[in-house]
Every structure is written in C-alpha cells, then in structure tokens.
Design a protein around this motif. Structure first.
Motif, PDB file in Angstrom:
ATOM      1  N   THR A 217      -5.007  -4.948  -9.637  1.00  0.00           N
ATOM      2  CA  THR A 217      -3.716  -5.579  -9.385  1.00  0.00           C
ATOM      3  C   THR A 217      -2.614  -4.756 -10.038  1.00  0.00           C
ATOM      4  OG1 THR A 217      -3.821  -6.984 -11.353  1.00  0.00           O
ATOM      5  CG2 THR A 217      -4.740  -7.884  -9.308  1.00  0.00           C
TER       6      THR A 217
ATOM      7  N   ASP B 280      -2.857  -6.370  -4.958  1.00  0.00           N
ATOM      8  CA  ASP B 280      -3.954  -7.241  -5.408  1.00  0.00           C
ATOM      9  C   ASP B 280      -5.093  -7.012  -4.408  1.00  0.00           C
ATOM     10  OD1 ASP B 280      -5.648  -9.083  -6.481  1.00  0.00           O
ATOM     11  OD2 ASP B 280      -4.452 -10.849  -5.944  1.00  0.00           O
TER      12      ASP B 280
ATOM     13  N   ALA C 291       2.476  -9.970  -7.749  1.00  0.00           N
ATOM     14  CA  ALA C 291       1.605  -8.812  -7.530  1.00  0.00           C
ATOM     15  C   ALA C 291       2.130  -7.943  -6.393  1.00  0.00           C
ATOM     16  CB  ALA C 291       0.199  -9.276  -7.234  1.00  0.00           C
TER      17      ALA C 291
END
Length: 547
Positions: free
Chosen positions: A444, A460, A457
């Motif tokens: 991530t 991810d 994020a």
C-alpha cells in the motif's frame, strides 16, 4: 757511424742519400746492429697465448611448430678460462653427443657476446616438424671453442586448419532459429575441428563479413567420432520477420574455416521473449506455490544435476524452451549448470543470459512457519526520489538457515540499471541465508499530511491481482539480474497523479492469499525489520520523501 738526432736538417739530408734498409735502421734511432745478421732485436714482444673460454651453462631447448627456442647463460667465472667472443649454435637430428654435434655442417647461428648479459636466447626457425632436434652451444674465442651439454626438444608440424562444415541449414521460428550442419568432409590434408563457432547477423550477408567477433554467438564442442549432423537453437531473437544470416566455422589450433551462409526469417514480437533470469541464491517457497502462482510439483525437487527433476513452476532457470534447446544439441547437456561460453568481459565468469543456465537451491516451506527478516530496498533510504521520475520500490524477506543451501557466486560484469549484466563462475558454494517467497504479499502507498498522518491509499494491491496489467504500478515477485529474489514495484507518480511530498509505503502479509492458488493462509512472519518500522509480524512500513 754517428747519430744525427739533434739536427733535423742534417738528418733529412742524410736520409735522402741512404738506402731503404738504412732508413729502416734509422727509424729505430740507433745504428747498432744494422746490417749485422747475427744480431737479434730484443725489442719485439713474445706471442700472447689466449685461454679457451669455459662452457656455456643452463642450456634449455623448447620445441614448437617448425621451430625451437634455445636459452643459455654465460660460462661460470674462472681465473684460468678466457672470455668468449661469440656463442656458436649447432643442431642435428642425428648426432646426439657434443663431440658429433659440433661440426661445421651443423652450425646454425653465431651469436656475438654482449658484455654483462646474463641470459641469451635464440629461436631456430624453419625446422622440419616431427623431429627431435639436439642442440649444443659453444663459447668461442681465439684460444678455442668449448661446448655446453646437449639439450633436445621435439619440433612439431603446424596443425592444418579443418575443412569447412557442410550442409548448413537455418529454420526460423517464433523468436528462435534452429541451425543444423554436418562435419567437414573427410580429408587427408585438413585437421580435425575442435569446436564449431557460430556467427549471426541481420546485416552482414557474406562469409567474410559474418565471421567477426562482433557477430559471435556460441562455441559448440566437436566430437571426434561424430559423423551425424550437429544442431543448435538460437533463442530469444527479436522477430517481426527479421532475416538472420548464419555461418558455422570449424576451428582448431591451426585456424578457422567457415561454412557457406544460411539464413531464414524469424517471427514473433520485435522485443524477444525473455526466458527468465538466472536465480543464483537460495529460496524458500513459504506456501509451496511458485512465483508463477502454480503449486509446486510434489514429485519435483531442486536439482544440481538432473534436468528431469526441474520444476518449472518455480519460475527459475532453465525454463522449458531452454531445456528443449539444450537437449537438441548433439551431445545433450543433461547436467546443470550449463555454461558453454565464457563472458567476453571476464572469461572467469559466464554471462547471465540464454542459454547459460544455473539454479540456486530452492525448498518447499509450507510444512513449517517461516520467520523472516524484512528489508526495504536501499534506494528508499539513501537515494533522492523525484515526483517526476519512476521510483523503484523493493521488499526482501529472508531467513537464517540452520542447514546451508547451495548457491552460485555472482559478479557484476558491466553496465547498470537496464544495461546491467551479471554472471557466475558456475561453481557451487553454500549459504546460511535464504530468501522467502509468500503468496499473500500486499503493498500500500499513502501520502502523509503535514502532521504525518497517512491519507487515502494511492496504491493498495495484492500479489497476483489479474485486474492489474503487467508493467508500471504492478506488484510482482521478481528475480533481478543479481540472481536474488525480491518483491518489486515500479511506482510512477506522474501516472498516479501524485506530487512531491512525504509518503508511507507499507508491506503486509494478508491472513490469506487473495489471488494465490488455493488462497493459502499466511505462513510467514516478519520478526525483524532492518530498516523502516515493524508494526507487527505481518506489517512493516517506511516513510519516504519525494521531491
């Protein structure tokens, strides 16, 4: 009779009126004894006797092709022997003693003495081969000639170059070309080939232009008793219907004789198919699943010698196409490593490329938990990272072994980055550190705000996610050119819409493998983080500054 030494004018007048015999007497400035045949001249010195020199020492003879090289040292110092003026070299194929060799008919060369020289040498050229030549070197002056001991050597004939390989054919395929040729025709005058040298070009089309070091491909050992055709598969070629021209030359110590030119068109993509990197380190598959996301064959195991035991699901060298090419050789190369051509940059190493093959030891690890050390790539710590450039992110999991595993030493041969070329000696050694591959890896990436708090994020991604195409911004298990194993991710801030700032990169081990074969549960635990921050057995992160 008076002397006229004191008056030059009277001396001259007197000389003009005497005989030449008298002049001869006068030049001695004394008239005593002139004309007296019974008198002797005591002013003439007696003859000087020169002692013969000592014998030359340490004579050696080394034979070669139609030549022999002699080396010797001057005579040992002596109070009774004379100094040599020259060294006389004698040689014979029939006389074997110094007494019989030292004869005018056997004289080869006269070498003048050089004051202070400690070692002399001479190469006798144009000798008839297949003969033993016996040599003597003598030291000579006006007092005599003193021979050395006899030294001998076998003189050989030049090795004739082999004949040309015959019936060369080339058959193109998808990114490959298969060559086949026959040995040279039998000949009473040509030598036997030791190797067959293969040359390739897309531009040179004649034998003269093809046989060049820049076009060299491979060297194939010749088998003395073989009369059946040889074959070689040249793999990894850029295709796009490109025509490749080949010459196979038969080679021995006497020379290299090329075949005629053969060619064919090679299909496939312009960028040649890659056949994987040579994995040289030790690797444990924590879930018994290979980096190809296929379960490892329970009947296969790592092998140092038997190609029939290779498990291609490991994704390691050699791959099926390479083994096919290896087994297609006249003498099947059924043992590993297969290292036929030394690197041109360092002949002690073999370049990491097809079809050179070797494979570090791997093992199945699902039976026991794998406690590992997590380490981020050094560039994330030491390099300047730019938002305008692609950023390489690497994570390595490794563990300490109680039982050593087999590895191959690697060395950087040339280049860096995309031009980097490494190689191995092919000589196995052992290590107590192994890399670990787990199929439940996840990466991530988050931007940090002014207070250092991670935001949403940007990346991810779990390993083997088929929704993410290969290339940039794709998490993958990789074997880099160094021969190790790493989790790799190339982040392009531009395409992800990211700007300069601080970012947190997190590596996780999910409870189960989201996309791994059989979705195995986590069997790997990060007990140590050598850089970055360890959050738990299944999570580590590092904060990076992107300019």
């Amino acid at each position: 009779m008076k002397s006229y030494r004191t008056d030059p004018s009277r001396w001259q007048r007197f000389v003009s009126g005497v005989s030449m015999f008298a002049v001869a007497c006068l030049t001695a400035l004394s008239f005593s004894g002139c004309g007296d045949s019974s008198s002797s001249d005591s002013s003439v010195p007696p003859p000087v006797t020169v002692a013969a020199p000592g014998a030359p020492t340490a004579l050696t003879v080394t034979g070669g092709e139609n030549l022999a090289t002699l080396q010797w040292s001057p005579p040992a110092a002596s109070a009774t022997a004379g100094l040599p003026d020259s060294y006389e070299i004698y040689g014979s194929t029939t006389a074997t003693t110094a007494a019989t060799i030292v004869a005018p008919a056997n004289l080869v060369k006269t070498i003048p003495v050089v004051s202070g020289q400690a070692v002399y040498s001479h190469t006798a050229l144009g000798l008839a081969g297949d003969n033993t030549y016996n040599f003597v070197v003598t030291a000579k002056n006006t007092g005599g000639e003193t021979p050395s001991t006899v030294a001998s050597a076998q003189v050989t004939k030049p090795i004739p170059p082999p004949g040309a390989p015959t019936a060369l054919t080339v058959t193109g395929g998808e990114n490959v070309a298969t060559l086949q040729w026959s040995p040279p025709a039998a000949s009473a005058t040509a030598g036997l080939p030791v190797t067959y040298e293969i040359y390739r070009s897309t531009t040179a089309t004649t034998t003269t232009t093809l046989v060049d070091a820049a076009n060299f491909v491979a060297s194939i050992p010749a088998v003395t008793t073989q009369t059946t055709p040889y074959s070689y598969t040249d793999i990894g070629l850029p295709g796009a219907n490109t025509t490749y021209y080949y010459v196979v030359a038969a080679k021995n110590a006497g020379g290299e004789t090329p075949s005629s030119v053969a060619s064919d068109s090679v299909t496939g993509p312009l960028v040649a198919k890659t056949y994987g990197n040579n994995f040289s380190a030790a690797l444990i598959f924590a879930d018994d699943i290979g980096i190809t996301n296929l379960a490892l064959d329970p009947l296969k195991s790592w092998t140092v010698s038997d190609v029939t035991l290779i498990d291609y699901n490991t994704g390691l060298r050699p791959l099926p196409a390479e083994v096919t090419a290896m087994l297609g050789l006249t003498v099947p190369w059924t043992t590993l490593p297969y290292l036929p051509v030394a690197s041109k940059m360092d002949p002690l190493y073999y370049e990491q490329k097809s079809i050179n093959t070797w494979q570090g030891e791997w093992a199945k690890g699902a039976a026991t938990p794998q406690d590992v050390i997590a380490k981020w790539g050094d560039n994330l710590v030491s390099a300047t990272l730019s938002a305008g450039s692609k950023i390489r992110i690497e994570m390595v999991l490794s563990k300490t072994l109680t039982t050593p595993m087999t590895v191959y030493p690697m060395k950087l041969l040339s280049g860096s980055g995309i031009t980097e070329l490494q190689g191995t000696t092919g000589i196995a050694t052992t290590t107590t550190t192994a890399f670990v591959f787990a199929t439940n890896a996840r990466l991530t990436l988050q931007k940090l705000d002014a207070g250092g708090v991670p935001g949403a994020a940007i990346v991810d991604q779990a390993l083997f996610d088929l929704a993410v195409p290969d290339g940039l911004n794709k998490l993958s298990g990789e074997i880099p050119v160094s021969g190790n194993f790493t989790y790799g991710f190339v982040w392009d801030p531009v395409t992800s819409g990211s700007s300069a700032g601080q970012y947190r990169v997190t590596f996780k081990l999910d409870p189960t493998s989201a996309f791994g074969t059989g979705n195995p549960a986590n069997n790997t635990f990060m007990k140590t983080a050598t850089n970055g921050v360890r959050v738990s057995d299944t999570e580590v992160y590092i904060d990076i500054d992107v300019k």
